[in-house]
Write an enzyme that holds these catalytic residues in place. Structure first.
Site, short mmCIF file in Angstrom:
data_model
loop_
_atom_site.label_atom_id
_atom_site.label_comp_id
_atom_site.label_asym_id
_atom_site.label_seq_id
_atom_site.Cartn_x
_atom_site.Cartn_y
_atom_site.Cartn_z
N GLY A 216 0.84 -1.20 0.00
CA GLY A 216 0.00 0.00 0.00
C GLY A 216 0.86 1.24 0.00
CD GLU B 140 6.63 -5.80 -2.33
OE1 GLU B 140 6.63 -5.11 -3.37
OE2 GLU B 140 7.50 -6.65 -2.08
CB VAL C 276 -0.84 2.77 5.58
CG1 VAL C 276 -1.25 1.54 6.38
CG2 VAL C 276 -2.01 3.72 5.44
N GLY C 277 2.44 2.48 5.53
CA GLY C 277 3.65 1.67 5.70
C GLY C 277 4.39 2.05 6.98
#
Ligand code: NAD
Length: 435
Positions: free
Chosen positions: A189, A211, A193-194
């Site tokens: 994503g 990713e 948010v990572g």
């Protein structure tokens, strides 16, 4: 105990029981997953169409068929990949000592998927996690609700319910899951948010694969056959209405080539989707209104050579190519992740390399050039998750290549044997006879 804690505890108990470790179990799960995809392909394709207007051909090619090929490749090679590897032993340990490595499964793996390829990007990591002998908790994206519902139901039916769980939901559900301890978290994503995922993982010292995305440039050299370039760039860019993490984000070229590319893009888009792409069954839609509004807000960043039309009610945004784009304009300040292809000009190769290196390391970089020297220079002087000469997107369909980003585009990689690396611990073993 709350629901997430319960689910993770159940998966952990299954892992501790040893049921996921035998290769026979792994192979059986992969075969079940394959059957799930082939037996329910029409239902899955319908869900993908409902979520993203994906055509049946595209659903088969980029989601169902893609995952089936990854399963087949894994089934073909798993024994080979899992074979222990001997290591040379130094003289001071004597000639009777032996050393080797073996792959141990990690335990309970969390896979968090995005909405753009909601089946492929949930299931392909699951293939690797199962092949490596782990219990898996899969979290599909709430922004592709039809696909999420179908996958949740099918995965629960087809796979071992003791060792594979699905939790549907959005931010609250994912936040609750992230409070639990996993042995690996695999997230696909965006980088914001990572960072949330990585912070949560740090609490438990859980390793992560991230990713992520970013702006993937396509450099077009003045010697390139522009008809071929435009055809391939348009096909790569407008697949899934541009909502592809490795889509060419923008074209980087000299002013003369930029001008010549304009007419080629008009022709290429028409040959893909006809004169009215809104009527083409092959052309997808934007996932939701928020992304639609974000994307239409970027259209002012340049002159539309082709496209520019949109319809909010059907979330249609035409395949659009923008010329005369300033590098500081809004369309160049964020990952586009939609069907807008800006053409940015630079005087030549040196400036193109600087342009790329002045920005975040991309997930993919594409180069269209007949010059060996140009191709070699870009490979040596830039950093990106992957590098494609002459064809966008295709590197990720090569199961023997690692797929992943670098820097801002992510960390870690997967596909094929690289998934085994990601979802295993490579254990060091030494044996010295007692006698
Ligand atoms: P998304 O919004 O579906 O988010 C991905 C996942 O994160 C979802 O499961 C979602 O529920 C979860 N999530 C969202 N907000 C959260 C929060 N605050 N806390 C915890 N979990 C949360 O997908 P997206 O991020 O919009 O996807 C688009 C991005 O993903 C693009 O940047 C794209 O380039 C990138 N991407 C990368 C790859 C890759 O393989 N490298 C593939 C596809 C997409």
């Amino acid at each position: 105990m709350n629901h997430s804690a319960d689910t993770v505890a159940r998966l952990r108990a299954a892992f501790r029981s040893g049921r996921t470790k035998p290769v026979e179990w792994r192979v059986a799960q992969l075969r079940r997953l394959r059957a799930m995809l082939t037996e329910n392909a029409p239902e899955l394709a319908a869900a993908l169409h409902a979520d993203l207007g994906k055509s049946a051909t595209e659903a088969q090619r980029t989601e169902i068929g893609f995952t089936v090929r990854e399963i087949d490749h894994t089934l073909d090679h798993l024994d080979d990949w899992l074979r222990p590897e001997p290591a040379p032993v130094p003289a001071h340990l004597g000639t009777d000592a032996r050393a080797w490595t073996q792959y141990d499964p990690l335990g309970v793996v969390l896979v968090i998927a995005p909405w753009n390829y909601p089946a492929q990007l949930l299931l392909t990591p699951v293939v690797g996690a199962l092949a490596a002998g782990n219990a898996v908790l899969a979290k599909p994206s709430e922004l592709a609700p039809a696909t999420s519902a179908v996958l949740a139901r099918l995965l629960r039916t087809y796979l071992d319910p003791e060792a594979v769980a699905v939790v549907e939901g959005g931010v609250p559900e994912t936040t609750a899951l992230l409070a639990e301890r996993f042995d690996h978290i695999f997230y696909t994503g965006n980088g914001t948010v990572g960072r949330i995922v990585m912070r949560a993982a740090a609490e438990h010292l859980t390793p992560v694969t991230l990713e992520l995305g970013g702006k993937s440039p396509a450099f077009v050299d003045r010697d390139a056959d522009l008809k071929v370039v435009a055809d391939r760039l348009a096909a790569g860019k407008f697949l899934n209405a541009g909502q592809t993490c490795v889509a060419p984000d923008y074209v980087l070229t000299d002013p003369g080539t930029a001008a010549a590319l304009e007419t080629e893009f008009v022709r290429a888009v028409e040959s893909l989707y006809g004169t009215d792409p809104a009527a083409s069954p092959e052309y997808g839609r934007i996932v939701d209104e928020r992304h639609f509004d974000r994307l239409t807000g970027l259209l002012d960043s340049g002159r539309a050579v082709v496209g520019g039309e949109s319809d909010r009610a059907s979330k249609y945004l035409a395949p659009t190519v923008l010329a005369d784009v300033d590098p500081s304009s809004p369309v160049m300040r964020e990952e586009i992740f939609g069907p807008i292809l800006p053409i940015v000009t630079v005087p030549g190769l040196d400036e193109a390399i600087d342009f790329i290196n002045d920005r975040d390391k991309p997930l993919a970089l594409y180069v269209f050039s007949e010059s060996d020297d140009t191709r070699a220079r870009i490979a040596a002087e830039t950093s990106s998750g992957g590098l494609g000469y002459g064809l966008p997107l295709a590197h990720l369909t090569v199961s023997d290549l690692p797929f992943g980003g670098v820097g801002e585009s992510g960390m870690g990689n997967y596909h094929g044997r690289y998934s085994i690396e990601t979802f295993s611990h490579r254990k060091a073993l030494l044996e010295k006879p007692l006698g």
